[in-house]
Each structure stands twice: as structure tokens, then as C-alpha cells.
Design an enzyme around this catalytic site. Sequence first.
Site, PDB file in Angstrom:
ATOM      1  N   ASN A 155      57.539 126.735 -34.496  1.00 48.83           N
ATOM      2  CA  ASN A 155      56.951 127.289 -33.284  1.00 48.83           C
ATOM      3  C   ASN A 155      58.102 127.516 -32.310  1.00 48.83           C
ATOM      4  O   ASN A 155      58.537 126.598 -31.623  1.00 48.83           O
ATOM      5  CB  ASN A 155      55.930 126.291 -32.711  1.00 48.83           C
ATOM      6  CG  ASN A 155      55.270 126.798 -31.441  1.00 48.83           C
ATOM      7  OD1 ASN A 155      55.617 127.877 -30.947  1.00 48.83           O
ATOM      8  ND2 ASN A 155      54.347 126.019 -30.915  1.00 48.83           N
ATOM      9  N   ARG A 171      45.988 125.020 -14.795  1.00 46.91           N
ATOM     10  CA  ARG A 171      45.546 126.429 -14.709  1.00 46.91           C
ATOM     11  C   ARG A 171      44.120 126.523 -14.170  1.00 46.91           C
ATOM     12  O   ARG A 171      43.274 125.696 -14.503  1.00 46.91           O
ATOM     13  CB  ARG A 171      45.601 127.094 -16.085  1.00 46.91           C
ATOM     14  CG  ARG A 171      46.994 127.129 -16.654  1.00 46.91           C
ATOM     15  CD  ARG A 171      46.996 127.736 -18.041  1.00 46.91           C
ATOM     16  NE  ARG A 171      47.810 126.968 -18.945  1.00 46.91           N
ATOM     17  CZ  ARG A 171      47.744 127.060 -20.271  1.00 46.91           C
ATOM     18  NH1 ARG A 171      46.891 127.876 -20.824  1.00 46.91           N
ATOM     19  NH2 ARG A 171      48.522 126.327 -21.026  1.00 46.91           N
ATOM     20  N   HIS A 182      44.389 129.435 -28.859  1.00 44.20           N
ATOM     21  CA  HIS A 182      44.115 128.235 -29.666  1.00 44.20           C
ATOM     22  C   HIS A 182      43.319 128.553 -30.931  1.00 44.20           C
ATOM     23  O   HIS A 182      42.620 127.699 -31.463  1.00 44.20           O
ATOM     24  CB  HIS A 182      43.309 127.178 -28.868  1.00 44.20           C
ATOM     25  CG  HIS A 182      43.892 126.837 -27.548  1.00 44.20           C
ATOM     26  ND1 HIS A 182      43.190 126.959 -26.380  1.00 44.20           N
ATOM     27  CD2 HIS A 182      45.105 126.381 -27.204  1.00 44.20           C
ATOM     28  CE1 HIS A 182      43.951 126.586 -25.366  1.00 44.20           C
ATOM     29  NE2 HIS A 182      45.126 126.230 -25.845  1.00 44.20           N
ATOM     30  N   GLU A 200      47.162 121.814 -36.059  1.00 46.36           N
ATOM     31  CA  GLU A 200      47.542 123.228 -36.126  1.00 46.36           C
ATOM     32  C   GLU A 200      48.667 123.460 -37.144  1.00 46.36           C
ATOM     33  O   GLU A 200      48.691 124.486 -37.821  1.00 46.36           O
ATOM     34  CB  GLU A 200      47.958 123.714 -34.730  1.00 46.36           C
ATOM     35  CG  GLU A 200      46.739 123.895 -33.825  1.00 46.36           C
ATOM     36  CD  GLU A 200      47.045 123.810 -32.343  1.00 46.36           C
ATOM     37  OE1 GLU A 200      47.381 122.704 -31.880  1.00 46.36           O
ATOM     38  OE2 GLU A 200      46.949 124.833 -31.650  1.00 46.36           O
ATOM     39  N   ARG A 247      54.180 129.958 -35.938  1.00 51.02           N
ATOM     40  CA  ARG A 247      53.068 130.110 -34.988  1.00 51.02           C
ATOM     41  C   ARG A 247      53.414 131.247 -34.035  1.00 51.02           C
ATOM     42  O   ARG A 247      54.486 131.260 -33.434  1.00 51.02           O
ATOM     43  CB  ARG A 247      52.893 128.824 -34.173  1.00 51.02           C
ATOM     44  CG  ARG A 247      51.821 129.004 -33.136  1.00 51.02           C
ATOM     45  CD  ARG A 247      51.853 127.925 -32.093  1.00 51.02           C
ATOM     46  NE  ARG A 247      50.802 128.141 -31.131  1.00 51.02           N
ATOM     47  CZ  ARG A 247      50.943 127.973 -29.827  1.00 51.02           C
ATOM     48  NH1 ARG A 247      52.085 127.565 -29.337  1.00 51.02           N
ATOM     49  NH2 ARG A 247      49.942 128.190 -29.018  1.00 51.02           N
ATOM     50  N   ASN A 290      40.762 112.014 -27.054  1.00 52.13           N
ATOM     51  CA  ASN A 290      41.112 110.710 -26.467  1.00 52.13           C
ATOM     52  C   ASN A 290      40.294 110.284 -25.261  1.00 52.13           C
ATOM     53  O   ASN A 290      40.500 109.197 -24.742  1.00 52.13           O
ATOM     54  CB  ASN A 290      42.592 110.718 -26.051  1.00 52.13           C
ATOM     55  CG  ASN A 290      43.505 110.841 -27.241  1.00 52.13           C
ATOM     56  OD1 ASN A 290      43.452 110.010 -28.149  1.00 52.13           O
ATOM     57  ND2 ASN A 290      44.325 111.873 -27.256  1.00 52.13           N
TER      58      ASN A 290
HETATM   59  P1  ADP Z   1      48.855 120.563 -25.006  1.00 54.04           P
HETATM   60  O1  ADP Z   1      49.109 120.594 -26.499  1.00 54.04           O
HETATM   61  O2  ADP Z   1      47.988 121.670 -24.503  1.00 54.04           O
HETATM   62  O3  ADP Z   1      50.080 120.345 -24.173  1.00 54.04           O
HETATM   63  P2  ADP Z   1      47.426 118.088 -25.607  1.00 54.04           P
HETATM   64  O4  ADP Z   1      46.410 118.577 -26.573  1.00 54.04           O
HETATM   65  O5  ADP Z   1      48.535 117.261 -26.136  1.00 54.04           O
HETATM   66  O6  ADP Z   1      47.984 119.263 -24.721  1.00 54.04           O
HETATM   67  O7  ADP Z   1      46.654 117.250 -24.462  1.00 54.04           O
HETATM   68  C1  ADP Z   1      47.367 116.683 -23.411  1.00 54.04           C
HETATM   69  C2  ADP Z   1      46.393 116.064 -22.430  1.00 54.04           C
HETATM   70  O8  ADP Z   1      45.547 115.128 -23.114  1.00 54.04           O
HETATM   71  C3  ADP Z   1      47.057 115.230 -21.343  1.00 54.04           C
HETATM   72  O9  ADP Z   1      47.433 116.019 -20.246  1.00 54.04           O
HETATM   73  C4  ADP Z   1      45.954 114.243 -20.947  1.00 54.04           C
HETATM   74  O10 ADP Z   1      45.186 114.792 -19.902  1.00 54.04           O
HETATM   75  C5  ADP Z   1      45.092 114.132 -22.192  1.00 54.04           C
HETATM   76  N1  ADP Z   1      45.212 112.810 -22.826  1.00 54.04           N
HETATM   77  C6  ADP Z   1      46.132 112.382 -23.695  1.00 54.04           C
HETATM   78  N2  ADP Z   1      45.903 111.084 -24.038  1.00 54.04           N
HETATM   79  C7  ADP Z   1      44.798 110.694 -23.360  1.00 54.04           C
HETATM   80  C8  ADP Z   1      44.038 109.477 -23.267  1.00 54.04           C
HETATM   81  N3  ADP Z   1      44.366 108.401 -23.968  1.00 54.04           N
HETATM   82  N4  ADP Z   1      42.951 109.469 -22.458  1.00 54.04           N
HETATM   83  C9  ADP Z   1      42.595 110.568 -21.759  1.00 54.04           C
HETATM   84  N5  ADP Z   1      43.268 111.738 -21.803  1.00 54.04           N
HETATM   85  C10 ADP Z   1      44.358 111.810 -22.584  1.00 54.04           C
END
Ligand code: ADP
Length: 402
Positions: free
Chosen positions: A7, A245, A184, A388, A95, A338
Amino acid sequence: MKILVINAGSSSIKYQLLDMTSGNPLASGIVERIGEEMGSLTHKAFLGTPKEFKEAIECAFPTHKEGMHEVVRLLTDPEKGVIKDSSEIAGIGHRIVHGGELFSKPVEVDAEVLQGIRDVIPLAPLHNPGHVIGIEVATELFPGVRQVVVFDTAFHQTMEPKAFMYGIPYEYYEEFALRRYGAHGTSHKYVAREAAKVLGKPLEECNLVTVHLGNGASLSAVKKGKCSDTSMGLTPLGGIIMGTRCGDLDPAIVGFISDKKDMSAAEVVTMFTNESGLKGICGSNDLRDIHSRIEKGDERAELALDMATHRVRQFIGSYFFELGKVDAIVFTAGIGENDPEYRARTCSDLENFGIIMDSDKNWNWDRTPSAISADDSPVKVFVIATNEELEIANDTVAVLGL
Ligand code: ADP
């Protein structure tokens, strides 16, 4: 068989080498700040449990080529490497953020495909140029290894015009291909297929609402296995309220702010992209932080979470009408996987629509693709961890017929 997934961004390269027998990663990492005075490379190799080798390198990577060269050196390191040499790599999957209307499925790279990705640059000026460089560097460093491109927009290309057209003069679509493309797609497709497995029926018979909630976030309506609508628009700024965003808003706001604050349209869009969403409302875009603030009585944090889940519910509701009958709602990505509180708020009080949550299952989800709804819930609610890289690697194997 080993597949390398790349990527490449404008100044970074994320990579993962997968063993396709198990589907597990053998190594992964990221090269960052390419072209800057000081760059970095973080590399992890999985040499069989529990042996894990980590390396962090700080040095200048003038171009993507030097960065990728260092990745190859680490992958083939006589001691800590996971392959002897690059001839062990059976194929490379890239990607690609935007395929415009040119690409509706993964394809093998050739000169025409590369030109197609270049042609779509106006729709993804921050991403597609980096992808092109990534392909060019891989062609140079892995001669003879076939490459496949997997587009984040491809899954959404099955939308009908009524779903992807904007209510502006038709000529903007004709002249600039302005329309909804979505994002996505690789994740939506992966979790849709996994959901079908849990439901125990072919994907072509499943109606799903897939909810990808990361820092960037989007929902898709999946009708008989195909995307029929999605929340993101021309760019990854549309749809629900995200980490930083804004998501959908009244378009007149651009002109209003531009006028009042003497900002250009581009500056307003930058503010919508980096300073808005959850962060704009309460100062944080991390749900962990937002929950701990709510516990301390922070009203802005409560408002931010309320607004975000309210918007997700609106999309889920509209997709129920779109689909007619829904087999399952599927949560995935950082927040989706999560954050049980976010899931609970999104799916609460919807028994009349056939959505009955099982609080115990929701709060104790065991990370396997499984239901967090009650056994007798007419609409199932699943949490499925997205992957992914595996989806891209699987597509690479399929396209190359390996
Ligand atoms: P991206 O790939 O779009 O950067 P992710 O799918 O990795 O994002 O998601 C990141 C977000 O997931 C974080 O900004 C946070 O808000 C949320 N996150 C990660 N771990 C936890 C957790 N244990 N509890 C709640 N939210 C979480």
C-alpha cells in the site's frame, strides 16, 4: 505460496508478506517520511510463535525505491529474514484507493492499467500518484513477479445511477465523472463474504448492512452480495461523522464559512478533513479517550458520540428500506471491532425492526466472526475483524490463477 501486499502512499509504503497456506502474515511494516531529511522503517517478522522479530530504522529514504530496497533486505536477511530471496514471492497485490469508473474488479498490472490509474489521479490526487510509484518501484525491484491492483472503489461499482448520481447538473458527471464512488470496498467485500459464511448461505443470497468504523468510516448496503449503496461520496469526506472528517453536511456551508472566515474553498475542505468530525466537536478522535471523558461528565464528548451514532443509525435505517429484508448488520474496523458501547448505542431500541442485541455477547465478543445479537433476533448483528491485506492477497492469487 507467498504474496506481498503493498500500500504505497505519497511518502510511505505499508507492506505485508502473507503465507497463503495459512493466510497469516510472515512479515509486515511501514516505511514513512520518504523524501524527507529523516525517514523511518518499522518492520516485524513472525518467525513462528512466539518468536517475533522487530526492527526500527531511522534513516533518509530519498525515494520509494530506497525504502522498498531496505524492505527487501529485511525480508531476505540471512538470520531474521522470512524468505531466501525475492523469487519466493509468487505475486504482488497493490491497494489502490481510486479506480474511478475504469475499474470494477482487480486486474493484473500492464502498461494500459498503469495508465488507467494515472488517468484517475484527478479523483484521488493524494493517493493514486503514490500507488503508481509503488507499482513502478515493485516492477524494478521484483523483475518477473506478476502484479495485481485491487481498488477500494471496485466493490461499489455495482451501484445503480440512482444511488451514485448527485443532484447537480448532469454535465458535471459527463465532464468530470463527478459521482459517488465510495471507499473501504475491500473491507466491505471481505466482511460481507465472512458474514455469508457465518449465516451459512451463499453471499449471492445475503442482504447485509456492512459498517466499517475506523478513523475513516463508511457503511454499505449489500443486496444479494453486491453493493447497492454506500455512505461515502466522491471523496472520503462524505457520509457519517468520522474521527476528523465531517461527513455529509449542507453544501452551502462551504460558501458560508469561506465568506465569513475569508478562507478559500480548498482551505474549508482541509478543515472539514482534518479538524472536524469527533475531533471538531470534542477535541479528540479516539473513542477510548472520548469514553473516559464521558465517564468524567464531559458533555462535549457525550455530544460527539451521540451525533456519530445517530448518523450511523440514520444510514442503517435508510439501508433497511433499500434492502427490504436484512439478514445481518456487520460491524468491523478499529471502532467496530473494539467499541461495544458504540455498537450498543447504534443498535439500541430497534426490536421493532427485528434487531435484538445480546448485551453479554456484545460486551464479551471473542474476536471470532460471530453474532452479538440474541439467538432469536430476526436480523443478526455480527462483529467480524476486517483483513484487507488478506483480501488483496486472495484477489491477487485469483487474478493470477496461482
Ligand atoms: P484507520 O485504519 O481508518 O486509521 P482503524 O480501523 O485502525 O482506523 O481505527 C482506529 C480507531 O479505532 C481509533 O481512532 C479509535 O477511535 C478506535 N479504537 C481503537 N481501539 C479501540 C478500543 N479499544 N476501544 C474503542 N475504540 C478503539
